[in-house]
Write a protein that holds these residues in place. Sequence first.
Motif, short mmCIF file in Angstrom:
data_model
loop_
_atom_site.label_atom_id
_atom_site.label_comp_id
_atom_site.label_asym_id
_atom_site.label_seq_id
_atom_site.Cartn_x
_atom_site.Cartn_y
_atom_site.Cartn_z
N THR A 133 -2.82 3.80 -11.03
CA THR A 133 -2.48 3.96 -9.62
C THR A 133 -3.72 3.82 -8.74
N GLU A 134 -4.83 4.42 -9.18
CA GLU A 134 -6.08 4.31 -8.42
C GLU A 134 -6.52 2.86 -8.28
N LEU B 132 0.83 -1.19 0.00
CA LEU B 132 0.00 0.00 0.00
C LEU B 132 0.87 1.26 0.00
N THR B 133 1.96 1.23 0.77
CA THR B 133 2.86 2.39 0.79
C THR B 133 3.51 2.61 -0.56
N LEU C 31 -4.19 1.10 -5.78
CA LEU C 31 -4.50 1.54 -4.42
C LEU C 31 -5.80 0.92 -3.93
N LYS D 246 -5.93 -1.49 -0.72
CA LYS D 246 -6.75 -1.18 0.45
C LYS D 246 -7.73 -2.32 0.74
N GLU E 112 1.08 4.15 -3.03
CA GLU E 112 0.85 5.58 -2.83
C GLU E 112 1.95 6.44 -3.44
N PRO F 207 0.24 9.80 -10.16
CA PRO F 207 -1.22 9.84 -10.27
C PRO F 207 -1.70 9.32 -11.61
#
Length: 447
Positions: free
Chosen positions: A259-260, A247-248, A263, A267, A251, A255
């Motif tokens: 990437t979304e 997760l790190t 992430l 999560k 991030e 962008p």
Amino acid sequence: MRGNLRRPGTAATDRPGLRTGLRWKLSAAIALVGALVAIALSLVVHNAARVSMLDNARDLADERVLIAQRNYELSDRPNFPNIKIDDPELPRALRAKVERGRRATYVSDLRDGEPDIWAAVPVKGGHVLSLHTGFTDRSTDILNDLDQALVIGSIAVVLGGSALGVLIGGPLSRRLRKAAAAANRVARGEPDVRVRDAIGGVVRDETDDLARAVDAMADALQERLEAERRVTADIAHELRTPVTGLLTAAELLPPGRPTELVLDRAKAMRTLVEDVLEVARLDGASERAELQDIMLGEFVSRRVAAKDPTVEVRVVHESEVTTDPRRLERVLFNLLANAARHGKPPIQVSVEGRVIRVRDHGPGFPGHLLADGPSRFRTGSSDRSGRGHGLGLTIAAGQARVMGARLTFRNVRPAGAPEDVPAEGAVAVLWLPEHAPTNTGSYPMLP
């Protein structure tokens, strides 16, 4: 995930019906066997006594007809009571034997059941001398008294057999009931209960073998469940570090849509790992409630408003409760998340005393989950992708259990509508106890 805790009375084994205890069945069996034996012996004794009395009566008639024969040969006339010469009512079978020069006796039953006794002998001149008597009153009285004694004895045998069945079956029935109660406690998740200790006693019989087998099975299942829990907890714990690193790292990506997506999946994996760890802790039965006094309606209204302002909250009756606010919030949020994911708006929350209801207007809980209750990694959806991992209601039920509460589920249908009619929504109901568990997991004693 949709699911349900089985409601009392819905299972086939819970339907009301006629139940007969083992001791009453054993008593009835002994009484029935005793009754059959008593009836058979009574019939045998009655017939044997009747045949013996008839034989005595025939012997007496035979002696009398011999005396009458001697008197007739001396005086040429019958001079003995009930003696007749060539009696026209003499039975044909007896006459046939006498005509062949034989002395004989004969017994015939009259319509009223009383025997009719004949004795005949040939005399000079080709005549037949016969004696006709009935069963004596004394013999009849003796037979009636015998029948009465047999009836009384049969009743005594049946009653004694029933009492013996109760005495024999009573202790056995009590031991089996204690064993069943202890086994039910084990099934409800009380690992320290032992069936052998529950039935007690010093009698060694099949119930001891059954109790020891159930205890051995419970121990084996408990060990297996504990091993599975430890494996699950270890795997989830080992996954926390790489998932946190993933997760790190995600991030730090530039962008953009990729990437979304990364992430979002990272999560979701972190949430899954945390949920699995929580389920493992709940399965370990080591969780304890941290109790506080709260106003339930105010608490639910503030928490729901912070979580989702679009959810309608209605406080029907405010009540002060002693419970664990953190666990209550966890249960409430899981129910809201489940309603949002699987149901349809509007989502409504109502508080009435110690009862919290969360309702949506979606298709309702799936039938197979209504029957089996919350099940981990089972969402009730044909498409599992993007539909959660099926731990939400499992965690809610586990946290409710720690609080001493009860979580039930049902579908909303029009009044009187059959089960095949589509549901108009789903309702999850959290029943908080009147006496919450202490921080040691026990319940306070009532004064």
